[in-house]
Design a protein around this motif. Structure first.
Motif, mmCIF file in Angstrom:
data_model
loop_
_atom_site.group_PDB
_atom_site.id
_atom_site.type_symbol
_atom_site.label_atom_id
_atom_site.label_comp_id
_atom_site.label_asym_id
_atom_site.label_seq_id
_atom_site.Cartn_x
_atom_site.Cartn_y
_atom_site.Cartn_z
ATOM 1 N N LEU A 11 -32.063 31.671 -19.565
ATOM 2 C CA LEU A 11 -31.378 32.876 -19.089
ATOM 3 C C LEU A 11 -32.074 34.114 -19.627
ATOM 4 C CD1 LEU A 11 -27.693 31.791 -19.760
ATOM 5 C CD2 LEU A 11 -28.919 31.738 -17.605
ATOM 6 N N GLY A 12 -33.196 33.911 -20.282
ATOM 7 C CA GLY A 12 -33.880 35.043 -20.875
ATOM 8 C C GLY A 12 -33.249 35.457 -22.200
ATOM 9 N N ILE A 13 -32.329 34.618 -22.734
ATOM 10 C CA ILE A 13 -31.751 34.915 -24.047
ATOM 11 C C ILE A 13 -32.566 34.152 -25.072
ATOM 12 C CG2 ILE A 13 -29.676 34.782 -25.478
ATOM 13 C CD1 ILE A 13 -28.057 34.781 -22.921
ATOM 14 N N GLN A 14 -33.488 34.868 -25.724
ATOM 15 C CA GLN A 14 -34.444 34.200 -26.586
ATOM 16 C C GLN A 14 -34.468 34.850 -27.954
ATOM 17 O OE1 GLN A 14 -37.813 34.061 -24.102
ATOM 18 N NE2 GLN A 14 -38.363 31.973 -24.640
ATOM 19 N N TYR A 15 -34.180 34.069 -28.973
ATOM 20 C CA TYR A 15 -34.269 34.592 -30.329
ATOM 21 C C TYR A 15 -35.056 33.605 -31.174
ATOM 22 C CZ TYR A 15 -30.537 37.786 -28.957
ATOM 23 O OH TYR A 15 -29.803 38.747 -28.340
ATOM 24 N N SER A 16 -35.473 34.058 -32.344
ATOM 25 C CA SER A 16 -36.158 33.148 -33.260
ATOM 26 C C SER A 16 -35.189 32.044 -33.665
ATOM 27 C CB SER A 16 -36.610 33.910 -34.506
ATOM 28 O OG SER A 16 -35.485 34.253 -35.276
ATOM 29 N N ALA A 17 -35.731 30.950 -34.188
ATOM 30 C CA ALA A 17 -34.875 29.828 -34.571
ATOM 31 C C ALA A 17 -33.821 30.280 -35.584
ATOM 32 C CB ALA A 17 -35.729 28.698 -35.146
ATOM 33 N N PHE A 18 -34.236 31.086 -36.566
ATOM 34 C CA PHE A 18 -33.288 31.509 -37.601
ATOM 35 C C PHE A 18 -32.147 32.320 -37.002
ATOM 36 C CE2 PHE A 18 -31.713 34.424 -40.841
ATOM 37 C CZ PHE A 18 -31.455 33.548 -41.888
ATOM 38 N N THR A 19 -32.494 33.326 -36.180
ATOM 39 C CA THR A 19 -31.456 34.161 -35.564
ATOM 40 C C THR A 19 -30.540 33.314 -34.690
ATOM 41 O OG1 THR A 19 -33.168 35.844 -35.459
ATOM 42 C CG2 THR A 19 -31.096 36.342 -34.368
#
Lengths: 295, 214
Positions: free
Chosen positions: B77-85
């Motif tokens: 969905l284009g919701i992309q964060y780093s693994a930690f976040t």
């Protein structure tokens, strides 16, 4: 249901205002849902091609097979954990100090352990030492070791919550320690434990998804496989989540039903145990369940 | 044991990540959970429904599924964060449902007369809740919130599923390198006990300080 606690029956002006606020809130929520749907549509996640695989018979069978594997692991682990937990609880209440210390150490040690670490340990360490069984058993072992410690605490709290007079009366009638425990104490304590036990079982069922990390083909693993095969991880995982929610809600519903009936019949309160997340919720629900019973 | 001590720096870094995950997620979960609890006791039906839906769906989904769904599913969905976040977001969401239920039980345990008195003084619903009910409610649920916190320390290990390098992931990788699983995992387990046992003790102290027994 809880609203009347904090607000009286509303007058005409407040009612109008509340209607207005309700409409605004509903509109805001609808806006959020709409934005989410738009996002799904814009990124092509609502395309029929991505959902279609989930309607194929083979895929459905594959996922339901995963659910079955989840339920198999969960049910076996539940039975074993309850049995061992009961033994541990008796051990912690035993008169023999050695037994008390040993069982106490076991419970305190494994209660503070993250389950994932135990799963990794049983799945990766045991094979190194010549234990060679199906992955199924590694998952069961980890679940049993962890949950027996938690259930032991629940059983112990349940037994201790019973009035001392019960044991004393049983002894006065000439019952031995075990007779008093098994005939008088445990049957009464069991009723208070039911909600806590069931909520721990819901947790156990959710925790079977950790079998994922050592490649046990349960529901989550199979949903991942489906998602990779058809390039639709979002849809496949969503389907898995729905299956988990359905099973857990059914279990919780049964627990609530039982709890309300117990309360109506015996008027016994539920017990709570520290350290397990779901148990606090049980305490909440039992507080609310009380006034719900008719009469 | 030597193996663990030799890699103490790795373990400490993993512990730091675990602590960071726990503290960040718990703060966020406290805020979200309290708001959801307020929704669930509010006189506005749509908010009550939204609160109930949030709690029942998120609480009944395994944390591992939420973690994987968010990290591998939501990217589509284009919701992309780093693994930690991502891990912090998922842990906050999951824990918020338990906080919400706990706070709600606290709200329900505050004597009815408190809300009635506050209302008869002319306070509005938000004022009643924030100024009168919640301060008392929180003090009654210190111990259960402590349980939620300790459960969160243990749950944070599931962040390793999306390869956040926390204690569990450190142990997993060290095991891959050294093939000495017993020492490696026992070391990680001890490190977790170093976090959970003092937390339990602190919760006890805090409870004796502020809690009101009902």
């Amino acid at each position: 249901m809880t609203a009347p606690m904090l607000a009286d029956a509303l007058g005409p002006r407040a009612r109008r205002r509340m209607r207005l606020i309700s409409v605004v809130a509903a509109a805001a929520i609808a806006g959020l849902v709409l934005a989410a749907v738009r996002r799904l549509a814009d990124t092509g996640q609502l395309d029929a091609a991505r959902w279609e695989p989930l309607t194929q018979g083979a895929v459905i069978r594959f996922l339901l097979g995963g659910l079955l594997a989840t339920l198999r692991v969960a049910s076996l682990a539940m039975v074993l954990a309850m049995a061992i937990g009961m033994v541990l609880a008796f051990g912690r209440l035993a008169r023999n100090p050695v037994v008390r210390v040993v069982t106490g150490a076991y419970v305190e040690f494994f209660r503070g352990f993250p389950l994932l670490l135990l799963v990794l340990f049983s799945g990766l360490a045991l094979p190194k030492y010549g234990v060679d069984v199906a992955v199924f058993w590694y998952v069961v072992l980890a679940l049993v070791v962890y949950n027996s410690a938690i259930l032991a605490e629940i059983f112990r709290a349940g037994i201790l919550s019973l009035d001392k007079g019960q044991t004393e009366a049983a002894h006065a009638l000439g019952f031995s320690y075990w007779q008093a425990m098994l005939i008088v104490v445990v049957p009464q304590a069991a009723r208070r434990m039911v909600p806590a036990i069931v909520s721990q079982l819901v947790t156990l069922l959710k925790d079977t998804s950790l079998g994922f990390v050592i490649a046990y083909p349960e529901l989550l693993r199979r949903a991942r496989n489906t998602g990779e095969f058809f390039q639709n991880p979002l849809q496949s995982l969503f389907a898995a989540a729905l299956l988990y929610i359905a099973v857990n809600l059914a279990l919780s519903r049964v627990a609530r039903r039982l709890e309300i009936r117990q309360r109506r019949r015996y008027g016994a309160g539920a017990i709570t145990v520290a350290g397990a997340e779901d148990l606090t919720v049980t305490a909440v629900q039992s507080e609310e369940a009380a006034p719900e019973g008719p009469g | 044991m030597r193996l663990v001590l030799d890699n103490a720096d790795l373990y400490l870094a993993g512990m730091a990540t675990t602590v960071a995950l726990t503290l960040l997620s718990f703060s966020a979960a406290l805020v979200i959970g309290t708001v959801v609890a307020a929704f669930r006791v509010s006189p506005v039906p749509p908010l009550r429904t939204a609160g109930t839906l949030w709690v029942e769906t998120v609480r009944n989904t395994p944390l591992t599924v939420l973690m994987v769904l968010f990290f591998f599913g939501f990217t589509k969905l284009g919701i992309q964060y780093s693994a930690f976040t991502s891990a912090v977001i998922v842990l906050s969401a999951y824990t918020s449902t338990f906080v919400a239920e706990t706070v709600r039980s606290g709200i329900n345990s505050v004597a009815k007369g408190q809300a009635e008195a506050a209302r008869s003084l002319g306070l509005t619903f938000p004022q009643v809740l924030v100024r009168v009910i919640l301060p008392q409610a929180f003090r009654t649920v210190v111990a259960p919130l402590g349980s939620v916190f300790i459960a969160l320390i243990k749950n944070s290990s599931i962040a390793s599923v999306i390869s956040v390098v926390d204690l569990t992931e450190v142990a997993d990788r060290l095991n891959n390198d050294t093939a000495r699983p017993v020492a490696v995992f026992l070391g990680a387990g001890m490190a977790y006990l170093l976090l959970t046992l003092p937390s339990g003790f602190l919760v006890g102290v805090l409870e004796r300080r502020v809690a009101i027994k009902r």
